[in-house]
Structure formats: C-alpha cells, structure tokens
Design a protein around this motif. Sequence first.
Motif, PDB file in Angstrom:
ATOM      1  N   CYS A  20       0.826  -1.207   0.000  1.00 24.99           N
ATOM      2  CA  CYS A  20       0.000   0.000   0.000  1.00 24.99           C
ATOM      3  C   CYS A  20       0.863   1.261   0.000  1.00 24.99           C
ATOM      4  CB  CYS A  20      -0.921  -0.022   1.208  1.00 24.99           C
ATOM      5  SG  CYS A  20      -2.092   1.363   1.251  1.00 24.99           S
ATOM      6  N   CYS A  27       0.579  -2.514   4.512  1.00 26.35           N
ATOM      7  CA  CYS A  27      -0.327  -3.589   4.106  1.00 26.35           C
ATOM      8  C   CYS A  27       0.030  -4.144   2.735  1.00 26.35           C
ATOM      9  CB  CYS A  27      -1.763  -3.083   4.074  1.00 26.35           C
ATOM     10  SG  CYS A  27      -2.404  -2.613   5.694  1.00 26.35           S
ATOM     11  N   ILE A  29      -0.966  -5.839  -0.775  1.00 28.00           N
ATOM     12  CA  ILE A  29      -2.091  -5.631  -1.682  1.00 28.00           C
ATOM     13  C   ILE A  29      -2.025  -6.619  -2.841  1.00 28.00           C
ATOM     14  CG2 ILE A  29      -2.831  -4.047  -3.535  1.00 28.00           C
ATOM     15  CD1 ILE A  29      -2.643  -1.790  -1.559  1.00 28.00           C
ATOM     16  N   GLY A  54      -6.936  -6.877  -0.095  1.00 33.56           N
ATOM     17  CA  GLY A  54      -5.851  -7.164   0.823  1.00 33.56           C
ATOM     18  C   GLY A  54      -5.208  -8.503   0.500  1.00 33.56           C
ATOM     19  N   ASN A  61      -1.034  -7.280   7.353  1.00 37.99           N
ATOM     20  CA  ASN A  61      -2.475  -6.991   7.322  1.00 37.99           C
ATOM     21  C   ASN A  61      -3.355  -8.218   7.155  1.00 37.99           C
ATOM     22  OD1 ASN A  61      -1.302  -6.980   4.616  1.00 37.99           O
ATOM     23  ND2 ASN A  61      -3.301  -6.332   3.869  1.00 37.99           N
ATOM     24  N   LYS A  64      -6.510  -7.692   5.206  1.00 36.14           N
ATOM     25  CA  LYS A  64      -7.373  -6.548   5.502  1.00 36.14           C
ATOM     26  C   LYS A  64      -6.814  -5.279   4.851  1.00 36.14           C
ATOM     27  CE  LYS A  64      -9.948  -9.041   8.238  1.00 36.14           C
ATOM     28  NZ  LYS A  64     -11.350  -9.378   7.884  1.00 36.14           N
ATOM     29  N   LEU A  65      -7.726  -4.363   4.492  1.00 35.40           N
ATOM     30  CA  LEU A  65      -7.341  -3.044   3.985  1.00 35.40           C
ATOM     31  C   LEU A  65      -8.283  -1.997   4.557  1.00 35.40           C
ATOM     32  CD1 LEU A  65      -6.588  -3.467   0.159  1.00 35.40           C
ATOM     33  CD2 LEU A  65      -4.945  -3.171   2.009  1.00 35.40           C
ATOM     34  N   VAL A 196      -6.122  -0.725  10.007  1.00 36.37           N
ATOM     35  CA  VAL A 196      -5.919  -2.178   9.961  1.00 36.37           C
ATOM     36  C   VAL A 196      -5.363  -2.679  11.286  1.00 36.37           C
ATOM     37  CG1 VAL A 196      -4.590  -4.009   8.849  1.00 36.37           C
ATOM     38  CG2 VAL A 196      -5.740  -2.280   7.454  1.00 36.37           C
ATOM     39  N   CYS A 902     -13.149  -2.263   6.187  1.00 30.60           N
ATOM     40  CA  CYS A 902     -12.059  -1.829   7.071  1.00 30.60           C
ATOM     41  C   CYS A 902     -12.522  -1.631   8.507  1.00 30.60           C
ATOM     42  CB  CYS A 902     -11.421  -0.549   6.544  1.00 30.60           C
ATOM     43  SG  CYS A 902     -12.431   0.932   6.716  1.00 30.60           S
TER      44      CYS A 902
END
Length: 927
Positions: A20, A27, A29, A54, A61, A64-65, A196, A902
């Motif tokens: 990211c 995070c 991606i 994510g 992460n 997750k994002l 996150v 999120c």
Amino acid sequence: MNCSTSPQNEINPNSTHTTCAYCGVGCGIKADIERNKATDTLGQNQAQVVTISGLDSHPSNLGKLCSKGSALGETLAHESRLLFPEILGERSSWDEALDHVANQFSECIAKHGADSVAFYLSGQLLTEDYYVANKLMKGFIGSANVDTNSRLCMSSSVVGHKRAFGTDTVPACYEDIECADLITIVGSNTAWCHPVLFQRIKRHKERNPHVKIVVIDPRRTQTCDIADLHLPVALGSDTWLFNGLLTHLANTQAIDHSFISQHCNGFEEALAAAQASSSNLEAIANACNLDTKDLANFFTWFTEIDRSLTLYSQGVNQSSRGTDKVNSILNCHLATGRIGKPGSGPLSLTGQPNAMGGREVGGLANTLAAHMDFNAENINRLGRFWQTSNVAKEPGLPAVDMFDAIHAGKIKAVWIMATNPAVSLPNTNKVKQALAKCETVIVSDCVNKSDTLEFATVKLPATGWSEKDGTVTNSERRISRQRALFSPAGEAKHDWWAITQVAQRMGYTDAFNYKCAADIFREHAALSGFENSTKANHLRRDFDISLLSDINNADYEALAPKQWPLTSEQLNGTKRFFAHGAFYTPDQKARFIPISPTAPQNKPCATYPLTLNTGRIRDQWHTMTRTALAPRLNQHISEPYVELHPKDALHLGIKEHDLISLESAWGTMTGRSKITKTVMAGSVFAPMHWTASNTRTGLINKVVNPVVDPFSNQPESKHTPVRAKRFNGKHYGFVLTRHQLTDWPTTDYLTEIHGSAHTHLEFAHQTDLNAPLNTLFNWLGYTNEEDALAQSFQVLRYEDKQLGIYRLGLIDKNEQLHAVAILTQTPALPERQWLSSLFTKPKIDTRARHALLSGCAPAGEDVGNIICACFSVGDKTIAKAIAQGCCNVKQVGDKLKAGTNCGSCIPEIKSIIKTCETIEKTNSAKT
C-alpha cells in the motif's frame, strides 16, 4: 533501465502483489487488472478495471485493507499526472531538464559551497530512491542538507530510541498485539490513522475479554470505542503522566531490578527526576487534568499486567517536548523489563509507507546511512565503502531550519521529491515565501497540481504508486516489495533514475552507474553489513540486511516480506529486540533518561485563549494529492472543519455547521464548525489535509506555530495558541456541476470536492451580491439565463428575494442533470448527498425534478451523510435499517455491508444505533 523481471518490463496481465501507498502499517495488496487492448494517446495500455484487495499472505495486514487502500485503484487516472519535464513553465526533454538541474547545482556549489544546495525528501519514496539521494548529497556533494518529511512525524521517536537504546531500533512487532494483556494507545487515533492495526486490536479484545485497552489522548476519538479506559490528558502533559507511572512502579515494588542491574544505566537519576515532578497521585492528576480514580486504575493495570504493549504516534512525537515524551514511555518499559518479550514493549506507529526505509538510509539530516551517526569513524567507514573523500562531516539542516535557510537566501537550490512542504510544514506562509525567493526549486512529483509545484522552476515527472518498483519498510521493520502494475505514464521516470542521471552529469559517473532498483538494493544491503561485526561490539549496528547483499534480480523481484535484521545468523529475520539486553551502546546497556517536564513554549493568553491541536481524518491522507482523486473518499468529510467544545461555542456565538475562523500569531484558516464534547473546553481540533489546491482558506498549517523539539527538531503540531470567531457571511451556498470549472468563483470561503460524476464547490461571501441569480449562472460558466438556454439547457430556478434564497438547476438535452446551485443568507443548506447522487442517473425523472430545487430528496431516496466510505452507506440508510429491526453493528453490516470492510466506520454506526435507541425511548415515554 531495468534489469530485473519487474512488472515494469514484463507486466503481469492478471495479478500483482504489492504494498500500500499510505500509512506505516505496510499492508500487502493484491491488484487484479483487466486491460483495455486499445492504446491511448500516451502510448500506454490502460487498465479498464483495477480491483484492489488485501493480500492474505502478507503478515502485516492478513488480507485486511482500510478505505484508503481499498480505493487505490480509483486514483490511477492520467488526468492528474505530471507527464513531461518542464523548465520555467515550458515543456523540455529529460536531457535538457537533467542538464539544467546538474548545472544549477554545480554552479551553486562552486559559488557558494556545498551547503548552498539541499534535498527535501519523503516517506513516500522507495528505499532505493532514498538511498541514492542520500549517497549523492552526503557522500559526493559533501553536505548533509538532506532531510525528509518524516521529520514531521517520527523524528522524536528516532532520537528517543537512540538516547535509550544507542540506535534507532523499534523493539516490538505487530504480533505483540495478539500476545498482550494490556494495550496502551498514546497520542494516536488508531481507528482512523492506522485502521488495519486498530481492527487487529479490536479482534484480539473480542476474543480475549480480559484484555485491557487504555487510550491516552486529549480528544475522545473513535479509538476510544474499544477502550476500557480513556485518559483525556491535558495537551502536552504526557511526561507528567509517565513520570508518575515510573514513580508508582517504584513505590509498588514493580521494578525489575535484575533487568536494570544487568542491562541498564541511569535508573536512579531517572527515578529521582520522575519523583520530583510526580510526588503523589493527586499532583499528577492535577498536572494532567485527569480524574484521580481513572489515573489510579491505569497505574494499577500497568503495574500488575506483565504483558503490556504501548503503541504511540503523532500525539507523542509532534511536540516541542516529543523526545522527552518518548523517553518517558521507554523509561517505564525498561524499568519493568517489559521489552522484547511477546506482548511487551513500546511500538512507534509511523505515518508513511517508507518512513522506516528513510531512517535506514540516513534520510534525516542528522544521520548517516545504515543507522550510522555522524562521527569520524563512521564518516571514514562510509567514505571507504562509497570510495569517496567528500562525505559530509557534520549534520545538515532539519526541515524547519532548512526552509528558514532558503528564506534567508543561504540555500540557493532545493530539490523536493514526492512531498508538499508548502502545505505540510508549519507556518506555511513563510515556507511559501521561501520557495518564491529561491533561485532554483526542482520538484519531482507524479501529480500536475500541488501547492509546492506552483513554485517549481523545474518540474520532473516521477512514477507514482502502480508504476514504482522497489522496497519499503513498515513500522515493525518489515521490508516489503512495492511492484509496478503499469509502465510509467507519459515520460515519467523513477526518482532513483533521475537522481543518478544528475549525479553522473555532476561528474560522479562510476558511483551512480545503476541499471535497476535491484542494483541499488544490493549495495544498500552490503553497506548494512560492512564492518558490522558482532565480535567487535563498538562496530555493531542494529540495521543489518547483509544476507540480501548478493540477491539476484529474480529473487529480488520475488522477495517476500521480511523483518530485519537479516544476516547469516538470522536467516528468517528477527521479530523483537532487547529481551536479554544487548543494546547498541558501548557497554551494551540501555540508558534511562531523566525527564523534567516542562510546559509547551507557547501558552494560551488573553489574545489567543484557545489551544489548537491538529491531526488526520479517516479517508484522506497527507495533502490529498492522491486520496482526493477517489470520489468515495471525499464523501465522509468533504471540507475543512474545526471541532470545538459546546462551552466555547456558546461563548463565541457559534452554532453547528457555521463557518469558523481560527487565527494565531502565524496565520488564519476557516472551516466548518463541529460542536462536540470529544474535545476539551479551551481546545480546538482541525485536520491537516486541505491545501490551496482544494480550498481557499482551509489550510491549517498556516496557523500552526513553527516551534520544534530541541533534540529531534520535530515541529510542534499539537499546541498552538489561537483565537476563534464566527465567519459572518452575507451569502452561503454550493455548486454541483458535471463539468470541471476552469476558474474558482471569487468568494471569501471556497472548498472544491470531486465526486464520481461532478465537481462540488462550497462557498461563502462576506459582502452583498448585486444579482445573486446571475452570479450563480456566472459561477457555472454562463453569462445569464439566456446564455444557458441558448446552449440547449433546460433551466429550473427559484428565487425569494425577501429571504435571500436562490436555487438553480440545469438539465441537458439528454435529460441528465448538468448543474445545481443554491445560495442562501444562512449556513443552513440542504443536504448535498442526494443531489450529488443525481449526477450518476442516466436521466432526471419527474419526481427528482420536483424535488431538485428544494434540495430535499423524495421520501426514501436520501441516504444521508456518508458514514461507510467503502460501500457508500449513509446515516439515514443506517437509521432506516435500525428502524426495521437491526439492533447491533453485525446486523447493520449483514443488511447494508456497512462496517464489514475496514471497520473504521463502526464507532459511528454504534453512535447512530445509540441515538436511535434514545429517540425511541423518548418517544415511548411521551406516549
């Protein structure tokens, strides 16, 4: 230019794993790309769809994002890009631009010395960019005038670490969240700024109800949603609090004397200083403006709970006493031996994707590469490694001092890369004056519009996220790859390439003959291990990734996320430091730092009776050059605002949604008022994101004082004396239009917001308008109503001259809404969300036409203010779901998806549920 198998040459047509572009969480991606076979005028194959998700396998992460990361695919349009070099406003070739930069630098150095030039860098650069910039300035030009915008967010942590540990070492990791029994969050609205990680903390708390969460923050932020205890400390009082905690630990025999005797120095002096400022609980509570019982609870929990993790961020760092605040926290962890163990330790949360990478390569003016400090031994070592005799001999100018030197004419040429100091530095009026006076201002950026670019004599088009290829390091020392999704737009080039080309033109060809990012990374890794023997203690440095110094191009391309150090003895990286001592000081012992609390330098007074605190909001990042391109990120909060306590609002005659002006000794700003008890009486809060590119008067750093911490030189962004007053406008209004306005209306307050199919302007004017309805036509680009009719628009209009209400709608020949404008004499205006949604409709139906000029949506159509940016869910939609039986956040999420990505909006969803429940009980009581 590229010798690896990077996607820049062989672009993966299906999916790319990258990192990211935003905060320091780092995070992972997964970017899935559908490509358009058609080629645009720039010669690039443009993506039809970029789906961002994510990366499940990334340890930072775990799939997750946040809302910002999720919207990255919406920020890639070329319309906002800087696509070719310019010199003095004229398009040039790269050769012309590079020759010009090299000549300007060489001439300045020849006439005025090496310190007449400077680089100002950014935590958005990749490590490879950072490395060559520092090598050129500190190793070959011979000046240390290279600093970074990371000075503004975490330099106090750097100095605090070095004072205590001997080097800038982050001792903990994210995994400690799941191991902790007490998590203390200091000076961080983690729910909005590091969402996150916040969701990770929240899940840990839900699975382990015994876990205690303490939030120490002057404001009651969204992070308090999961807190067992909120300590609303007085601004600037953190050192009193943690000195008090250290005293309490000593008084309750909670000190780990074995750890201290074996691994630390200076405990008695630090304890004496703490005791001098915190003799008893009542005195501490009084200094911090806290309830004694709440303070006692925190002290008891910290004393009794062994697995204690302390997360801290800008509320600690961004202070004229930031370094002391950091060390007061570190003192408590050292005193209890709670460092380097699972679930125990201090962890600084950084604000940018590669602030840590910049620290590794010496991005700050007072450091050298590979975590080396300025001393004769390190200077000599660096010179031998780089094969140069011109390594800078002393620290350079940190950010605020650097721009003061530009203002004074001492620095003649500055190269600014990937940052916007005309917005982000304090006292921005002086910063802009400095840039306007500077002979040569080179700006490398990926966007074509920013406050800083307005002053550029040379503009260099840089690759942006989705094109850059290299590495970044997150808050837990984890190195991750940022990989390209596309070839560079237009004539954009990588920052490292532009720097090396200038270096070669200045005569340093051999030292900067890199072919690709992997070449730079290998040299960076090799330097980290150079003369870094574990047998000779005085040579030991914490930062060592020498295991990767021989990495080949293919393995560099495939590099998985890894935490440093990475050596022949630490093949898989290292999660934690210092559980068994081994600090990076000459005697390998940590140093306690005696802290004597002092009040902030600038105190409120009769002229400026309020205290300004600044910070960030959920869906925007830094100066909005990227996030504002994603329409959904502009929905939740769309204009600058000021939070103030109801008592202060009543005293000042300010109501909710009024415009409010703040003034300090350094400047003024105007924003929308938010009256709330989340701030303390006597203080105000304003976000730092808005710029002169998107608002006429909402730039808060014009107001912020330029005082800095004496040790870290980090600016004080949390404590500026201000006064506030109501903005008394004669007219208030907004314009929504399908076409981009080329010129802003001449008004006293104006903010521009970009929607998915329209541009939105909010404005206010302090003088009378002669012909208000014609003024609205003018602002939309038409002379008058006849002009609009002549261009085949249907015109809907309403005016009430007595009440000063004017409303205008334009519908095009395809029956689509083209524009709507509303003007009144009060700030009470119709909701904009429903009107904005009409621009996405293929046609305006009769029902919408009838409602258009009132600004009030037909029953059931108004979603209200957007709460969930991820799925564009408004507060009225949530309230409707609650009325239909959704009793909790999960049920709302199941029905509307709100809060299921999120999770940043969950505190607000809870607040809506609570409000609806209160209304229902009140109505029931009445019946």
